[in-house]
Design a protein around this motif. Structure first.
Motif, PDB file in Angstrom:
ATOM      1  N   ALA A   1     -92.635 -80.113 -53.249  1.00 36.67           N
ATOM      2  CA  ALA A   1     -92.980 -81.205 -54.164  1.00 36.67           C
ATOM      3  C   ALA A   1     -91.968 -81.289 -55.308  1.00 36.67           C
ATOM      4  CB  ALA A   1     -94.389 -81.011 -54.711  1.00 36.67           C
ATOM      5  N   ILE A   2     -91.570 -80.136 -55.828  1.00 34.76           N
ATOM      6  CA  ILE A   2     -90.594 -80.106 -56.923  1.00 34.76           C
ATOM      7  C   ILE A   2     -89.251 -80.661 -56.446  1.00 34.76           C
ATOM      8  CG2 ILE A   2     -89.241 -78.570 -58.405  1.00 34.76           C
ATOM      9  CD1 ILE A   2     -91.803 -76.784 -58.549  1.00 34.76           C
ATOM     10  N   ALA A   3     -88.801 -80.224 -55.283  1.00 32.97           N
ATOM     11  CA  ALA A   3     -87.514 -80.702 -54.750  1.00 32.97           C
ATOM     12  C   ALA A   3     -87.548 -82.211 -54.513  1.00 32.97           C
ATOM     13  CB  ALA A   3     -87.174 -79.961 -53.458  1.00 32.97           C
TER      14      ALA A   3
ATOM     15  N   ASN B   1     -98.693 -76.603 -69.909  1.00 30.86           N
ATOM     16  CA  ASN B   1     -97.831 -76.359 -68.749  1.00 30.86           C
ATOM     17  C   ASN B   1     -97.556 -77.592 -67.894  1.00 30.86           C
ATOM     18  OD1 ASN B   1     -97.545 -73.655 -69.336  1.00 30.86           O
ATOM     19  ND2 ASN B   1     -99.316 -73.054 -68.143  1.00 30.86           N
ATOM     20  N   VAL B   2     -97.894 -78.793 -68.378  1.00 27.97           N
ATOM     21  CA  VAL B   2     -97.720 -79.995 -67.553  1.00 27.97           C
ATOM     22  C   VAL B   2     -96.279 -80.132 -67.063  1.00 27.97           C
ATOM     23  CG1 VAL B   2     -97.735 -82.525 -67.610  1.00 27.97           C
ATOM     24  CG2 VAL B   2     -99.692 -81.254 -68.472  1.00 27.97           C
ATOM     25  N   LEU B   3     -95.318 -80.075 -67.949  1.00 30.70           N
ATOM     26  CA  LEU B   3     -93.912 -80.213 -67.557  1.00 30.70           C
ATOM     27  C   LEU B   3     -93.427 -78.982 -66.803  1.00 30.70           C
ATOM     28  CD1 LEU B   3     -91.160 -81.651 -67.605  1.00 30.70           C
ATOM     29  CD2 LEU B   3     -90.777 -80.637 -69.860  1.00 30.70           C
ATOM     30  N   ALA B   4     -93.762 -77.830 -67.280  1.00 29.28           N
ATOM     31  CA  ALA B   4     -93.261 -76.585 -66.680  1.00 29.28           C
ATOM     32  C   ALA B   4     -93.671 -76.436 -65.220  1.00 29.28           C
ATOM     33  CB  ALA B   4     -93.759 -75.385 -67.481  1.00 29.28           C
ATOM     34  N   ARG B   5     -94.807 -77.004 -64.841  1.00 35.60           N
ATOM     35  CA  ARG B   5     -95.265 -76.902 -63.446  1.00 35.60           C
ATOM     36  C   ARG B   5     -94.345 -77.638 -62.476  1.00 35.60           C
ATOM     37  NH1 ARG B   5    -101.387 -78.188 -62.881  1.00 35.60           N
ATOM     38  NH2 ARG B   5    -100.588 -80.286 -62.700  1.00 35.60           N
ATOM     39  N   MET B   6     -93.528 -78.568 -62.998  1.00 33.26           N
ATOM     40  CA  MET B   6     -92.643 -79.359 -62.145  1.00 33.26           C
ATOM     41  C   MET B   6     -91.175 -78.973 -62.319  1.00 33.26           C
ATOM     42  SD  MET B   6     -92.422 -81.524 -59.731  1.00 33.26           S
ATOM     43  CE  MET B   6     -93.959 -82.384 -59.469  1.00 33.26           C
ATOM     44  N   LEU B   7     -90.890 -78.025 -63.209  1.00 33.48           N
ATOM     45  CA  LEU B   7     -89.504 -77.598 -63.395  1.00 33.48           C
ATOM     46  C   LEU B   7     -89.138 -76.531 -62.376  1.00 33.48           C
ATOM     47  CD1 LEU B   7     -89.247 -77.414 -67.285  1.00 33.48           C
ATOM     48  CD2 LEU B   7     -88.357 -79.185 -65.767  1.00 33.48           C
ATOM     49  N   PRO B   8     -87.982 -76.672 -61.733  1.00 33.74           N
ATOM     50  CA  PRO B   8     -87.617 -75.723 -60.685  1.00 33.74           C
ATOM     51  C   PRO B   8     -87.275 -74.326 -61.178  1.00 33.74           C
ATOM     52  CG  PRO B   8     -85.953 -77.459 -60.904  1.00 33.74           C
ATOM     53  CD  PRO B   8     -87.063 -77.790 -61.831  1.00 33.74           C
ATOM     54  N   ARG B   9     -86.833 -74.144 -62.407  1.00 33.31           N
ATOM     55  CA  ARG B   9     -86.375 -72.825 -62.859  1.00 33.31           C
ATOM     56  C   ARG B   9     -87.465 -71.950 -63.428  1.00 33.31           C
ATOM     57  NH1 ARG B   9     -80.966 -71.883 -62.377  1.00 33.31           N
ATOM     58  NH2 ARG B   9     -79.778 -73.778 -62.101  1.00 33.31           N
ATOM     59  N   LEU B  10     -88.536 -72.523 -63.920  1.00 28.69           N
ATOM     60  CA  LEU B  10     -89.620 -71.711 -64.467  1.00 28.69           C
ATOM     61  C   LEU B  10     -90.487 -71.202 -63.321  1.00 28.69           C
ATOM     62  CD1 LEU B  10     -90.701 -73.789 -67.567  1.00 28.69           C
ATOM     63  CD2 LEU B  10     -89.196 -71.824 -67.484  1.00 28.69           C
TER      64      LEU B  10
ATOM     65  N   HIS C   1     -96.350 -83.383 -73.762  1.00 34.58           N
ATOM     66  CA  HIS C   1     -97.146 -82.239 -73.299  1.00 34.58           C
ATOM     67  C   HIS C   1     -96.406 -80.928 -73.553  1.00 34.58           C
ATOM     68  CE1 HIS C   1    -100.815 -83.737 -71.453  1.00 34.58           C
ATOM     69  NE2 HIS C   1    -100.119 -84.819 -71.119  1.00 34.58           N
ATOM     70  N   HIS C   2     -95.106 -80.935 -73.325  1.00 32.04           N
ATOM     71  CA  HIS C   2     -94.340 -79.701 -73.467  1.00 32.04           C
ATOM     72  C   HIS C   2     -94.155 -79.285 -74.926  1.00 32.04           C
ATOM     73  CE1 HIS C   2     -91.693 -76.601 -71.932  1.00 32.04           C
ATOM     74  NE2 HIS C   2     -90.820 -76.917 -72.875  1.00 32.04           N
ATOM     75  N   PHE C   3     -93.738 -80.247 -75.768  1.00 37.12           N
ATOM     76  CA  PHE C   3     -93.380 -79.895 -77.145  1.00 37.12           C
ATOM     77  C   PHE C   3     -94.524 -80.050 -78.145  1.00 37.12           C
ATOM     78  CE2 PHE C   3     -89.208 -80.833 -75.235  1.00 37.12           C
ATOM     79  CZ  PHE C   3     -88.605 -79.604 -75.459  1.00 37.12           C
TER      80      PHE C   3
END
Length: 188
Positions: free
Chosen positions: A15-17, A172-181, A165-167
């Motif tokens: 999903a992230i990719a 964790n809304v954004l972090a759930r979709m970031l590939p590096r976290l 949401h992030h700042f």
């Protein structure tokens, strides 16, 4: 760096990719579309149109793949937030998917109505979806531009909401979709 307690809180790698590949292609295609229109007729302009149509066709295919992936691997449970935000996010995501389908389809139909066949990657001719029709082409041009403007606007809202949401909310809304976290305990 955000750390997750539960791996199920995160979107799947597929999903992230698919999300980020689609995002990059949409941004590139929006910029390409804006850049190519004012150019005088030239080999460069024709090449840019070929790329624009191929990228749009790829976005259409990726969106179908994303919908299939979403059916196969549902999204993780929502992050805690007010119900109006959850409903707004669901509506925005649904509209994003609709526009990710309609924008390339409208471009394909528009191209067909001008009598110019879409040739995917310069190799595979796609069938014309309508016959050549100058009056229809004029309407479809405006339709394609309007849908692109709507997509661009909704992307801006989507990005702003993710950053909020992030700042601001620090969830964790954004972090759930970031590939590096990575969630705690998950290895690369």
């Amino acid at each position: 760096m955000l750390v997750f307690e539960d791996v199920t809180e995160r979107y799947s790698g597929g999903a992230i990719a698919l999300h980020w590949l689609t995002a990059v292609l949409v941004v590139v295609n929006l910029l390409l579309g804006l850049s190519m229109v004012p150019l005088p007729i030239s080999p460069r302009k024709l090449q840019w149109y070929l790329w624009h149509k191929s990228i749009g066709s790829t976005v259409l295919l990726l969106t179908c793949a994303r919908l299939a992936w979403r059916w196969y691997r549902p999204a993780p449970p929502p992050v805690a937030m007010p119900s109006w935000q959850r409903r707004s996010a669901a509506a925005a995501h649904a509209l994003l998917y609709v526009l990710l389908l309609l924008v390339p389809l409208s471009g394909w139909i528009y191209s067909s109505s001008t009598g110019v066949q879409v040739i995917y990657l310069g190799l595979f001719p796609l069938p014309d979806l309508v016959t050549k029709d100058k009056a229809l082409a004029a309407v479809l041009r405006i339709t394609h531009l309007t849908l692109n403007f709507a997509l661009f606007s909704l992307i801006c809202v989507h990005v702003a909401a993710a950053l909020k949401h992030h700042f601001a909310d620090r969830d964790n809304v954004l972090a759930r979709m970031l590939p590096r976290l990575r969630p705690k305990g998950m290895v690369d």
